[in-house]
Design a protein around this motif. Structure first.
Motif, PDB file in Angstrom:
ATOM      1  N   PRO A 188      -9.403  -4.868   1.778  1.00  0.00           N
ATOM      2  CA  PRO A 188      -9.935  -3.593   1.292  1.00  0.00           C
ATOM      3  C   PRO A 188     -10.880  -3.733   0.110  1.00  0.00           C
ATOM      4  N   HIS A 201      -5.604   7.084   9.135  1.00  0.00           N
ATOM      5  CA  HIS A 201      -5.156   6.444   7.900  1.00  0.00           C
ATOM      6  C   HIS A 201      -5.866   5.104   7.738  1.00  0.00           C
ATOM      7  N   PRO A 202      -6.256   4.738   6.506  1.00  0.00           N
ATOM      8  CA  PRO A 202      -6.981   3.470   6.332  1.00  0.00           C
ATOM      9  C   PRO A 202      -6.175   2.240   6.729  1.00  0.00           C
ATOM     10  N   TYR A 203      -4.836   2.347   6.728  1.00  0.00           N
ATOM     11  CA  TYR A 203      -4.014   1.208   7.116  1.00  0.00           C
ATOM     12  C   TYR A 203      -3.283   1.510   8.413  1.00  0.00           C
ATOM     13  N   ALA A 231      -0.293  -0.117  -4.924  1.00  0.00           N
ATOM     14  CA  ALA A 231      -1.201   0.698  -4.117  1.00  0.00           C
ATOM     15  C   ALA A 231      -2.353   1.232  -4.964  1.00  0.00           C
ATOM     16  N   SER A 232      -2.040   1.737  -6.148  1.00  0.00           N
ATOM     17  CA  SER A 232      -3.091   2.252  -7.030  1.00  0.00           C
ATOM     18  C   SER A 232      -4.029   1.136  -7.473  1.00  0.00           C
ATOM     19  N   HIS A 237       0.812  -1.218   0.000  1.00  0.00           N
ATOM     20  CA  HIS A 237       0.000   0.000   0.000  1.00  0.00           C
ATOM     21  C   HIS A 237       0.848   1.271   0.000  1.00  0.00           C
ATOM     22  N   ARG A 287      -6.563   0.364  -4.687  1.00  0.00           N
ATOM     23  CA  ARG A 287      -7.563   1.436  -4.605  1.00  0.00           C
ATOM     24  C   ARG A 287      -8.568   1.335  -5.757  1.00  0.00           C
ATOM     25  N   GLU A 288      -8.075   1.045  -6.943  1.00  0.00           N
ATOM     26  CA  GLU A 288      -8.952   0.946  -8.101  1.00  0.00           C
ATOM     27  C   GLU A 288      -9.940  -0.200  -7.953  1.00  0.00           C
ATOM     28  N   ALA A 325     -10.921  -1.628  -5.136  1.00  0.00           N
ATOM     29  CA  ALA A 325     -11.815  -1.378  -3.999  1.00  0.00           C
ATOM     30  C   ALA A 325     -12.957  -0.442  -4.384  1.00  0.00           C
ATOM     31  N   ALA A 326     -12.747   0.388  -5.402  1.00  0.00           N
ATOM     32  CA  ALA A 326     -13.791   1.313  -5.851  1.00  0.00           C
ATOM     33  C   ALA A 326     -14.820   0.641  -6.751  1.00  0.00           C
ATOM     34  N   GLU A 340       4.206   1.377  -5.634  1.00  0.00           N
ATOM     35  CA  GLU A 340       3.458   1.461  -6.891  1.00  0.00           C
ATOM     36  C   GLU A 340       4.020   0.432  -7.874  1.00  0.00           C
TER      37      GLU A 340
END
Length: 291
Positions: free
Chosen positions: A183, A269-271, A127-128, A121, A131-132, A134-135, A124
């Protein structure tokens, strides 16, 4: 921000120390370790001093970075939070759910920020990618495999780690696998586990939203069979975790950035420690299933 470093092992030498020393937003205030000679060597490498007692370091710091075995880390993190220090922790925060919960509660009770260094997290493009995914909605199943040769014949600085030998891959790389799946798929409601060869462990997880996933972890794979992979399947199709970044100091520097942001904004922070406590709970349930 003045940050104290607790720990003198390979992770402190290879990631925490270099990142804290180079980061423009922090000052490495000092080092404490269970082996004073190792602490002195590490402090000399990064132009700082040593402390004989953790509390003396806490008193001189705004935050602490801890690079110690989990069940040494957890009580020290509570003491640091009680002293008003923000927390930059390693995974797993603890191997006992109550200890992990006490860390999260101490941080919240004392109003200090916490960030846990789940490396994917703060790297790179992983991490991206998380997030992608999880959305997106519609994920049905997931898979995460962390197959390491640390005890399988590879030359590794972690092969001499007593806590890794005692607790195995479940506790060392299991947090990485869960940090990808939770996540995206949600909290775990049910855990089943089975043992494989060496310290290999297979987990089957049911998630709160109805999705399911599997995890396989090992530190006893031969180098030829080692590898890291993760995959999600659902209405969006099939997606695979991209290759992870291997620059540990750069990733830890981003974790420092995250801690600074959490302190500045007051947003958890989420983590942070609360997420890490959820990870510890799942792994403890898996360990109980193995027994």
């Amino acid at each position: 921000m003045r940050v104290g470093l607790l720990g003198t092992g390979p992770w402190a030498v290879g990631a925490h120390g270099p990142a804290l020393h180079a980061h423009p937003g922090v000052e490495l205030a000092g080092v404490w370790g269970r082996r004073p000679e190792a602490a002195a060597e590490l402090a000399g490498r990064f132009d700082t001093g040593t402390y004989d007692e953790p509390e003396a370091l806490f008193a001189d710091c705004d935050a602490v970075a801890i690079a110690l075995p989990p069940d040494v880390q957890a009580p020290l993190a509570v003491r640091a939070a009680e002293a008003g220090c923000h927390l930059l922790l390693d995974k797993p925060v603890a191997t006992e759910p109550g200890a992990a919960a006490r860390v999260a509660e101490a941080a919240e009770r004392n109003g200090v920020a916490s960030v846990v260094f789940f490396t994917l997290h703060f790297s790179e493009p992983t991490a991206s990618w998380v997030r992608e995914q999880a959305a997106r909605d519609g994920w049905l199943v997931g898979r995460a495999d962390w197959l390491s040769p640390v005890f399988g014949g590879a030359s590794s600085p972690y092969a001499d780690s007593p806590w890794r030998r005692e607790r195995g891959a479940l506790w060392d790389v299991g947090p990485h696998a869960l940090s990808v799946l939770l996540p995206v798929l949600g909290d775990v409601t049910d855990v089943r586990a089975a043992a494989g060869p060496g310290d290999t462990a297979h987990l089957v997880l049911r998630h709160a939203g109805g999705a399911s996933s599997t995890v396989t972890v090992s530190h006893t794979m031969p180098p030829e069979a080692a590898g890291v992979s993760a995959e999600l399947r659902g209405t969006a199709g099939v997606v695979a975790l991209p290759e992870r970044e291997t620059d540990a100091p750069a990733a830890f520097g981003r974790a420092v950035d995250a801690l600074l942001a959490a302190v500045r904004t007051g947003e958890p922070h989420p983590y942070g420690a609360r997420f890490a406590a959820r990870v510890t709970d799942v792994l403890a349930r898996a360990e109980a299933s193995l027994r």
